[in-house]
Scaffold this motif. Structure first.
Motif, short mmCIF file in Angstrom:
data_model
loop_
_atom_site.label_atom_id
_atom_site.label_comp_id
_atom_site.label_asym_id
_atom_site.label_seq_id
_atom_site.Cartn_x
_atom_site.Cartn_y
_atom_site.Cartn_z
N VAL A 64 -20.45 40.85 18.41
CA VAL A 64 -19.96 40.89 19.78
C VAL A 64 -18.46 40.65 19.83
N LEU A 65 -17.96 39.70 19.04
CA LEU A 65 -16.57 39.28 19.16
C LEU A 65 -15.69 39.84 18.05
N ASN A 66 -16.13 40.89 17.41
CA ASN A 66 -15.34 41.45 16.33
C ASN A 66 -14.46 42.59 16.83
N CYS A 67 -13.17 42.52 16.48
CA CYS A 67 -12.24 43.62 16.77
C CYS A 67 -11.95 44.34 15.46
N SER A 68 -12.34 45.59 15.37
CA SER A 68 -12.03 46.34 14.15
C SER A 68 -10.53 46.55 14.02
N GLU A 69 -9.85 46.61 15.16
CA GLU A 69 -8.40 46.75 15.15
C GLU A 69 -7.81 46.03 16.35
N VAL A 70 -7.10 44.94 16.10
CA VAL A 70 -6.47 44.17 17.17
C VAL A 70 -5.16 44.85 17.57
N GLY A 71 -4.94 44.96 18.88
CA GLY A 71 -3.71 45.58 19.36
C GLY A 71 -3.31 45.05 20.72
N PRO A 72 -2.13 45.42 21.20
CA PRO A 72 -1.67 44.99 22.52
C PRO A 72 -2.53 45.59 23.63
N LEU A 73 -2.77 44.80 24.68
CA LEU A 73 -3.66 45.23 25.75
C LEU A 73 -2.93 45.78 26.97
N GLY A 74 -1.59 45.88 26.92
CA GLY A 74 -0.93 46.65 27.95
C GLY A 74 0.15 46.00 28.78
#
Length: 226
Positions: A64-74
């Motif tokens: 549920v809490l895994n980000c395959s790629e973390v990036g800026p949200l805007g």
């Protein structure tokens, strides 16, 4: 799925043991011995149950809490609109100190950041409505670009509805975590939270600052699959 299959196999094993126990008690008059023999493998299965349930629980949380790629949200690139960035106050209620100027690397006009109202707002905050629930992992903070003003310490809270808030805390702690902030105008400081969390709203609550409460920032994470 593999862990769940193992759990089902363990359940099946217990059912078989119960059937064997029933058959044995009818065939043998020594009920105490039958009971002991039947329960012995059942006890061993309890540890299997515990391990499998813990593994499934942890696996689900990670999924549920895994980000395959973390990036800026805007914030920096304006995917988050100005109207979605609000604050407890801003200096003189002037547009050139307003919350939307808190975008990372923002420059221009009189104030290159959001700046709180000052003494009239002793507990300032700034928050972002991300539009939908996302996974948030970290934050990049930055001072005011045109003056020696920056936040040196802050807390963070998050919410699904903008009304009920949960503080970001360290593992096993109840008090809100105080994160170190900036020490100059423009250096990026990345703060990674103790664990990722789901939220639609993120609120930053500065607790200490240099000269004046002013800041710019970006939120990092990824879209939620819930």
């Amino acid at each position: 799925m593999i862990k769940m299959k193992c759990l089902l196999i363990a359940v099946f094993a217990v059912v078989v043991q119960c059937c064997l126990f029933a058959a044995t008690t009818h065939a043998d008059s020594n009920c105490d011995s039958c009971l002991e023999a039947a329960l012995r493998p059942l006890y061993s299965q309890l540890d299997v149950f515990r391990d499998q349930l813990d593994a499934v629980h942890v696996s689900c949380k990670k999924d549920v809490l895994n980000c395959s790629e973390v990036g800026p949200l805007g914030m920096e690139d304006h995917r988050i609109p100005d109207a979605s960035i609000t604050a407890s106050s801003f200096w003189g209620n002037r547009a050139d100190h307003a919350p939307h100027r808190a975008r990372l690397n923002f420059e221009g006009g009189l104030a290159s950041s959001w700046s709180s109202a000052g003494d009239s707002d002793p507990n300032p905050w700034i928050q972002v409505d991300l539009g939908c629930n996302v996974i948030i992992t970290s934050l990049i903070t930055q001072g005011r670009g045109d003056h020696d003003q920056w936040v040196t310490e802050f807390q963070v809270a998050y919410s699904d509805n903008g009304q009920e808030w949960t503080d970001v805390t360290a593992e096993g702690e109840c008090a809100p975590t105080k994160f170190p902030g900036n020490s100059d105008r423009n250096t990026h400081v990345t703060t990674t939270f103790p664990k990722a969390f789901h939220a639609r709203f993120l609120r930053i609550l500065p607790t200490q600052w240099s000269m004046h409460c002013s800041m710019r920032f970006e939120i990092l994470g990824c879209k939620s699959h819930e």
